[in-house]
Design a protein around this motif. Structure first.
Motif, mmCIF file in Angstrom:
data_model
loop_
_atom_site.group_PDB
_atom_site.id
_atom_site.type_symbol
_atom_site.label_atom_id
_atom_site.label_comp_id
_atom_site.label_asym_id
_atom_site.label_seq_id
_atom_site.Cartn_x
_atom_site.Cartn_y
_atom_site.Cartn_z
ATOM 1 N N MET A 1 0.856 -1.170 0.000
ATOM 2 C CA MET A 1 0.000 0.000 0.000
ATOM 3 C C MET A 1 0.903 1.234 0.000
ATOM 4 S SD MET A 1 -2.842 1.192 2.837
ATOM 5 C CE MET A 1 -4.085 0.029 2.359
ATOM 6 N N ASN A 2 0.644 2.141 -0.911
ATOM 7 C CA ASN A 2 1.400 3.385 -0.943
ATOM 8 C C ASN A 2 0.605 4.491 -0.247
ATOM 9 O OD1 ASN A 2 -0.478 4.390 -2.799
ATOM 10 N ND2 ASN A 2 0.739 3.783 -4.551
ATOM 11 N N LYS A 3 1.166 5.691 -0.212
ATOM 12 C CA LYS A 3 0.538 6.799 0.516
ATOM 13 C C LYS A 3 -0.844 7.128 -0.033
ATOM 14 C CE LYS A 3 1.462 11.494 2.116
ATOM 15 N NZ LYS A 3 2.445 12.583 2.150
ATOM 16 N N LYS A 4 -0.981 7.139 -1.346
ATOM 17 C CA LYS A 4 -2.268 7.466 -1.964
ATOM 18 C C LYS A 4 -3.334 6.445 -1.573
ATOM 19 C CE LYS A 4 -4.249 8.562 -6.480
ATOM 20 N NZ LYS A 4 -4.001 8.683 -7.910
ATOM 21 N N GLU A 5 -2.968 5.178 -1.591
ATOM 22 C CA GLU A 5 -3.908 4.115 -1.213
ATOM 23 C C GLU A 5 -4.244 4.184 0.273
ATOM 24 O OE1 GLU A 5 -2.410 0.847 -4.535
ATOM 25 O OE2 GLU A 5 -1.485 0.873 -2.549
ATOM 26 N N LEU A 6 -3.257 4.530 1.098
ATOM 27 C CA LEU A 6 -3.490 4.673 2.535
ATOM 28 C C LEU A 6 -4.476 5.803 2.806
ATOM 29 C CD1 LEU A 6 -2.875 3.981 5.483
ATOM 30 C CD2 LEU A 6 -0.895 5.503 5.339
ATOM 31 N N ILE A 7 -4.307 6.912 2.126
ATOM 32 C CA ILE A 7 -5.210 8.053 2.298
ATOM 33 C C ILE A 7 -6.631 7.670 1.903
ATOM 34 C CG2 ILE A 7 -5.772 10.351 1.376
ATOM 35 C CD1 ILE A 7 -2.681 10.783 1.275
ATOM 36 N N ALA A 8 -6.777 6.964 0.776
ATOM 37 C CA ALA A 8 -8.107 6.527 0.324
ATOM 38 C C ALA A 8 -8.736 5.570 1.334
ATOM 39 C CB ALA A 8 -8.004 5.872 -1.045
ATOM 40 N N ALA A 9 -7.949 4.657 1.886
ATOM 41 C CA ALA A 9 -8.461 3.705 2.872
ATOM 42 C C ALA A 9 -8.878 4.424 4.158
ATOM 43 C CB ALA A 9 -7.413 2.633 3.169
ATOM 44 N N MET A 10 -8.085 5.411 4.578
ATOM 45 C CA MET A 10 -8.430 6.180 5.779
ATOM 46 C C MET A 10 -9.709 6.974 5.567
ATOM 47 S SD MET A 10 -4.637 7.540 6.928
ATOM 48 C CE MET A 10 -5.295 8.813 7.984
ATOM 49 N N ALA A 11 -9.870 7.571 4.389
ATOM 50 C CA ALA A 11 -11.071 8.343 4.084
ATOM 51 C C ALA A 11 -12.297 7.440 4.090
ATOM 52 C CB ALA A 11 -10.920 9.040 2.734
ATOM 53 N N LYS A 12 -12.166 6.261 3.515
ATOM 54 C CA LYS A 12 -13.289 5.317 3.468
ATOM 55 C C LYS A 12 -13.661 4.852 4.877
ATOM 56 C CE LYS A 12 -14.766 0.999 1.353
ATOM 57 N NZ LYS A 12 -14.394 -0.129 0.503
ATOM 58 N N LYS A 13 -12.645 4.557 5.683
ATOM 59 C CA LYS A 13 -12.872 4.046 7.045
ATOM 60 C C LYS A 13 -13.543 5.088 7.932
ATOM 61 C CE LYS A 13 -11.757 0.929 10.298
ATOM 62 N NZ LYS A 13 -12.138 -0.455 10.281
ATOM 63 N N THR A 14 -13.160 6.369 7.767
ATOM 64 C CA THR A 14 -13.709 7.425 8.625
ATOM 65 C C THR A 14 -14.948 8.099 8.028
ATOM 66 O OG1 THR A 14 -12.280 9.120 7.650
ATOM 67 C CG2 THR A 14 -11.446 7.950 9.598
ATOM 68 N N GLY A 15 -15.214 7.856 6.747
ATOM 69 C CA GLY A 15 -16.348 8.505 6.101
ATOM 70 C C GLY A 15 -16.060 9.948 5.717
ATOM 71 N N GLY A 16 -14.796 10.350 5.802
ATOM 72 C CA GLY A 16 -14.405 11.713 5.436
ATOM 73 C C GLY A 16 -13.889 11.765 4.010
ATOM 74 N N SER A 17 -13.378 12.913 3.666
ATOM 75 C CA SER A 17 -12.843 13.091 2.316
ATOM 76 C C SER A 17 -11.370 12.705 2.273
ATOM 77 C CB SER A 17 -12.996 14.547 1.875
ATOM 78 O OG SER A 17 -12.132 15.371 2.637
ATOM 79 N N ASN A 18 -10.861 12.527 1.061
ATOM 80 C CA ASN A 18 -9.435 12.244 0.884
ATOM 81 C C ASN A 18 -8.591 13.411 1.396
ATOM 82 O OD1 ASN A 18 -10.083 9.814 -0.236
ATOM 83 N ND2 ASN A 18 -9.207 10.223 -2.245
ATOM 84 N N ALA A 19 -9.074 14.644 1.216
ATOM 85 C CA ALA A 19 -8.335 15.818 1.671
ATOM 86 C C ALA A 19 -8.212 15.819 3.197
ATOM 87 C CB ALA A 19 -9.020 17.098 1.190
ATOM 88 N N ASP A 20 -9.294 15.447 3.894
ATOM 89 C CA ASP A 20 -9.245 15.364 5.356
ATOM 90 C C ASP A 20 -8.268 14.281 5.803
ATOM 91 O OD1 ASP A 20 -11.141 17.366 5.634
ATOM 92 O OD2 ASP A 20 -12.818 15.950 5.794
ATOM 93 N N ALA A 21 -8.308 13.141 5.144
ATOM 94 C CA ALA A 21 -7.410 12.040 5.489
ATOM 95 C C ALA A 21 -5.957 12.439 5.244
ATOM 96 C CB ALA A 21 -7.766 10.793 4.693
ATOM 97 N N LEU A 22 -5.698 13.157 4.158
ATOM 98 C CA LEU A 22 -4.344 13.619 3.858
ATOM 99 C C LEU A 22 -3.851 14.568 4.945
ATOM 100 C CD1 LEU A 22 -1.852 13.969 2.048
ATOM 101 C CD2 LEU A 22 -3.123 15.727 0.807
ATOM 102 N N ARG A 23 -4.707 15.521 5.353
ATOM 103 C CA ARG A 23 -4.317 16.455 6.419
ATOM 104 C C ARG A 23 -4.027 15.712 7.722
ATOM 105 N NH1 ARG A 23 -7.999 19.768 3.889
ATOM 106 N NH2 ARG A 23 -9.720 19.100 5.207
ATOM 107 N N ASN A 24 -4.843 14.721 8.042
ATOM 108 C CA ASN A 24 -4.637 13.953 9.272
ATOM 109 C C ASN A 24 -3.345 13.144 9.221
ATOM 110 O OD1 ASN A 24 -7.001 14.886 10.463
ATOM 111 N ND2 ASN A 24 -8.222 13.221 9.616
ATOM 112 N N LEU A 25 -3.082 12.527 8.087
ATOM 113 C CA LEU A 25 -1.865 11.735 7.940
ATOM 114 C C LEU A 25 -0.633 12.627 8.031
ATOM 115 C CD1 LEU A 25 -0.478 9.030 7.401
ATOM 116 C CD2 LEU A 25 -0.749 9.470 4.960
ATOM 117 N N GLU A 26 -0.662 13.775 7.366
ATOM 118 C CA GLU A 26 0.469 14.698 7.417
ATOM 119 C C GLU A 26 0.670 15.257 8.818
ATOM 120 O OE1 GLU A 26 -0.320 17.446 4.230
ATOM 121 O OE2 GLU A 26 0.664 16.137 2.758
ATOM 122 N N ALA A 27 -0.425 15.510 9.539
ATOM 123 C CA ALA A 27 -0.319 15.991 10.919
ATOM 124 C C ALA A 27 0.325 14.920 11.802
ATOM 125 C CB ALA A 27 -1.695 16.372 11.456
#
Length: 90
Positions: A1-27
């Motif tokens: 799994m690469n970063k893009k796939e991780l972000i998509a999986a996090m967004a799906k799991k939380t019900g948020g957007s990819n942008a929110d997941a990206l901000r959370n991962l970077e934080a």
């Protein structure tokens, strides 16, 4: 799994957007870097812990020439696996 796939999986799991997941991962990455950079330790119960340890300088060999080289001391990040993660993998 690469970063893009991780972000998509996090967004799906939380019900948020990819942008929110990206901000959370970077934080999360920024907090981990900052804490370890200051010599701290991060423990995530059940997942594992990150810590910084010092590696002593040593003498090594150049594999091509066989000549001795000095390898300087440095700091390295270590990760210890938590019980729940270890059980999930096994």
């Amino acid at each position: 799994m690469n970063k893009k796939e991780l972000i998509a999986a996090m967004a799906k799991k939380t019900g948020g957007s990819n942008a929110d997941a990206l901000r959370n991962l970077e934080a999360l990455q920024d907090v981990i870097k900052s804490e370890l950079g200051n010599g701290g330790k991060i423990s995530l119960t059940g997942f594992g812990s990150f810590k910084v340890s010092e590696r002593k300088g040593r003498t090594g060999r150049n594999p091509r020439t066989g000549a001795e080289i000095k390898i300087p001391a440095c700091k390295v990040v270590q990760f210890s696996v938590g019980k729940e993660l270890k059980e999930a993998v096994n």
